[in-house]
Design a protein around this motif. Structure first.
Motif, PDB file in Angstrom:
ATOM      1  N   LEU A  51     -47.617  -5.380 -21.106  1.00  0.00           N
ATOM      2  CA  LEU A  51     -46.986  -4.069 -21.226  1.00  0.00           C
ATOM      3  C   LEU A  51     -46.082  -4.031 -22.455  1.00  0.00           C
ATOM      4  O   LEU A  51     -46.149  -3.101 -23.264  1.00  0.00           O
ATOM      5  N   LEU A  52     -45.226  -5.042 -22.614  1.00  0.00           N
ATOM      6  CA  LEU A  52     -44.307  -5.081 -23.747  1.00  0.00           C
ATOM      7  C   LEU A  52     -45.053  -5.193 -25.074  1.00  0.00           C
ATOM      8  O   LEU A  52     -44.663  -4.561 -26.063  1.00  0.00           O
ATOM      9  N   ALA A  53     -46.122  -5.981 -25.102  1.00  0.00           N
ATOM     10  CA  ALA A  53     -46.905  -6.120 -26.333  1.00  0.00           C
ATOM     11  C   ALA A  53     -47.488  -4.774 -26.745  1.00  0.00           C
ATOM     12  O   ALA A  53     -47.429  -4.395 -27.919  1.00  0.00           O
ATOM     13  N   GLN A  54     -48.022  -4.034 -25.793  1.00  0.00           N
ATOM     14  CA  GLN A  54     -48.589  -2.725 -26.125  1.00  0.00           C
ATOM     15  C   GLN A  54     -47.480  -1.725 -26.459  1.00  0.00           C
ATOM     16  O   GLN A  54     -47.624  -0.917 -27.369  1.00  0.00           O
ATOM     17  N   PHE A  55     -46.364  -1.790 -25.750  1.00  0.00           N
ATOM     18  CA  PHE A  55     -45.259  -0.864 -25.997  1.00  0.00           C
ATOM     19  C   PHE A  55     -44.726  -1.012 -27.421  1.00  0.00           C
ATOM     20  O   PHE A  55     -44.354  -0.029 -28.056  1.00  0.00           O
ATOM     21  N   ARG A  56     -44.704  -2.242 -27.936  1.00  0.00           N
ATOM     22  CA  ARG A  56     -44.200  -2.479 -29.298  1.00  0.00           C
ATOM     23  C   ARG A  56     -45.078  -1.848 -30.369  1.00  0.00           C
ATOM     24  O   ARG A  56     -44.642  -1.668 -31.502  1.00  0.00           O
ATOM     25  N   THR A  57     -46.326  -1.514 -30.040  1.00  0.00           N
ATOM     26  CA  THR A  57     -47.252  -0.974 -31.040  1.00  0.00           C
ATOM     27  C   THR A  57     -47.310   0.551 -31.071  1.00  0.00           C
ATOM     28  O   THR A  57     -47.897   1.118 -31.991  1.00  0.00           O
ATOM     29  N   ILE A  58     -46.720   1.221 -30.089  1.00  0.00           N
ATOM     30  CA  ILE A  58     -46.846   2.681 -30.033  1.00  0.00           C
ATOM     31  C   ILE A  58     -45.965   3.359 -31.081  1.00  0.00           C
ATOM     32  O   ILE A  58     -45.021   2.765 -31.582  1.00  0.00           O
ATOM     33  N   LYS A  59     -46.307   4.606 -31.370  1.00  0.00           N
ATOM     34  CA  LYS A  59     -45.598   5.346 -32.417  1.00  0.00           C
ATOM     35  C   LYS A  59     -44.620   6.392 -31.873  1.00  0.00           C
ATOM     36  O   LYS A  59     -43.700   6.797 -32.565  1.00  0.00           O
ATOM     37  N   ILE A  60     -44.814   6.839 -30.649  1.00  0.00           N
ATOM     38  CA  ILE A  60     -43.995   7.910 -30.078  1.00  0.00           C
ATOM     39  C   ILE A  60     -42.975   7.320 -29.103  1.00  0.00           C
ATOM     40  O   ILE A  60     -43.355   6.696 -28.109  1.00  0.00           O
ATOM     41  N   GLY A  87     -55.066   2.627 -19.435  1.00  0.00           N
ATOM     42  CA  GLY A  87     -56.117   2.953 -20.410  1.00  0.00           C
ATOM     43  C   GLY A  87     -55.408   3.014 -21.743  1.00  0.00           C
ATOM     44  O   GLY A  87     -54.591   2.156 -22.041  1.00  0.00           O
ATOM     45  N   PRO A  88     -55.663   4.077 -22.513  1.00  0.00           N
ATOM     46  CA  PRO A  88     -54.843   4.249 -23.722  1.00  0.00           C
ATOM     47  C   PRO A  88     -53.373   4.417 -23.314  1.00  0.00           C
ATOM     48  O   PRO A  88     -53.069   4.970 -22.255  1.00  0.00           O
ATOM     49  N   ALA A  89     -52.470   3.955 -24.149  1.00  0.00           N
ATOM     50  CA  ALA A  89     -51.038   4.042 -23.839  1.00  0.00           C
ATOM     51  C   ALA A  89     -50.607   5.506 -23.752  1.00  0.00           C
ATOM     52  O   ALA A  89     -50.881   6.291 -24.657  1.00  0.00           O
ATOM     53  N   ILE A 106     -48.842  12.498 -22.039  1.00  0.00           N
ATOM     54  CA  ILE A 106     -48.619  12.548 -23.479  1.00  0.00           C
ATOM     55  C   ILE A 106     -49.099  11.240 -24.107  1.00  0.00           C
ATOM     56  O   ILE A 106     -48.685  10.157 -23.674  1.00  0.00           O
ATOM     57  N   ASP A 107     -49.973  11.322 -25.103  1.00  0.00           N
ATOM     58  CA  ASP A 107     -50.461  10.133 -25.804  1.00  0.00           C
ATOM     59  C   ASP A 107     -49.284   9.456 -26.507  1.00  0.00           C
ATOM     60  O   ASP A 107     -48.545  10.101 -27.256  1.00  0.00           O
ATOM     61  N   ALA A 108     -49.099   8.167 -26.271  1.00  0.00           N
ATOM     62  CA  ALA A 108     -47.949   7.434 -26.802  1.00  0.00           C
ATOM     63  C   ALA A 108     -48.085   7.100 -28.284  1.00  0.00           C
ATOM     64  O   ALA A 108     -47.137   6.613 -28.891  1.00  0.00           O
ATOM     65  N   ASN A 109     -49.243   7.383 -28.870  1.00  0.00           N
ATOM     66  CA  ASN A 109     -49.427   7.127 -30.300  1.00  0.00           C
ATOM     67  C   ASN A 109     -49.477   8.404 -31.132  1.00  0.00           C
ATOM     68  O   ASN A 109     -49.086   8.391 -32.291  1.00  0.00           O
ATOM     69  N   THR A 110     -49.954   9.498 -30.539  1.00  0.00           N
ATOM     70  CA  THR A 110     -50.099  10.735 -31.302  1.00  0.00           C
ATOM     71  C   THR A 110     -49.134  11.838 -30.861  1.00  0.00           C
ATOM     72  O   THR A 110     -48.900  12.772 -31.614  1.00  0.00           O
TER      73      THR A 110
END
Length: 198
Positions: A51-60, A87-89, A106-110
């Protein structure tokens, strides 16, 4: 949202300055609910690392997802929000206003809305959720204020939060990603019509 549900969403889905609000930071991994079983604890730790690894990569950031969801429903307030990686963050944001509850993804990257909003009448909620929504009306601060304070107190970034009753008190509980662990920050907001001390 109950504390157990807030933690389950995170783990399983892989300024207050003048108001007297208090912050309490709990410095412990989020697997506290499952301490008794070592294998379960190891699995939870692996899930938290993922979870933390993926959270560090998001943009929003979470605060922006909250603002996006509130903008979708004029006059609404955020009741709770969580970061999910099933699935997708995404952020799952529940807002309330005009006797309705909306759930937006809400998409965490866009920052785009990825699913049609789920809407329900407050009358359709279970007792605990309805109690928390009614309680939201009795506090002056917004969840976004609590998130800002919690991020500063725990020196990290928020990935979930909501208003809930704990030991008979209303608190904002915010989960913060800080370094390689998750921390819980509890803030006691002042009630409407009551002045807090600095």
């Amino acid at each position: 949202m109950s504390k157990k549900r807030l933690f389950a969403i995170i783990v399983l889905s892989a300024t207050f300055a003048a108001t007297g609000a208090r912050a309490d930071v709990t410095h412990s991994p989020l697997d506290a609910a499952n301490r008794g079983v070592a294998a379960q604890g190891d699995a939870d730790e692996a899930t938290i690392r993922r979870l933390l690894a993926q959270f560090r990569t998001i943009k929003i950031p979470l605060s922006q997802a909250v603002a996006i969801a509130e903008h979708l429903h004029d006059g609404s307030r955020t009741a709770d929000v969580s970061f999910e990686i099933s699935g997708p963050a995404i952020y799952r944001v529940r807002t309330v206003g005009n006797e309705r509850l909306w759930e937006n993804v809400i998409d965490a990257n866009t920052g785009s809305v990825t699913e049609k909003a789920l809407s329900s009448s407050l009358r359709d909620l279970d007792r605990e959720d309805l109690g928390n929504i009614v309680a939201l009306k009795s506090v002056e601060q917004e969840l976004s204020d609590a998130v800002r304070i919690a991020e500063k107190a725990a020196a990290g970034s928020a990935l979930a939060g909501g208003l809930m009753k704990q030991d008979g008190k209303l608190n904002f509980v915010v989960v913060i990603a800080s370094g390689d662990r998750l921390e819980e920050v509890t803030l006691e907001p002042p009630r409407v019509g009551k002045q807090g001390s600095n």
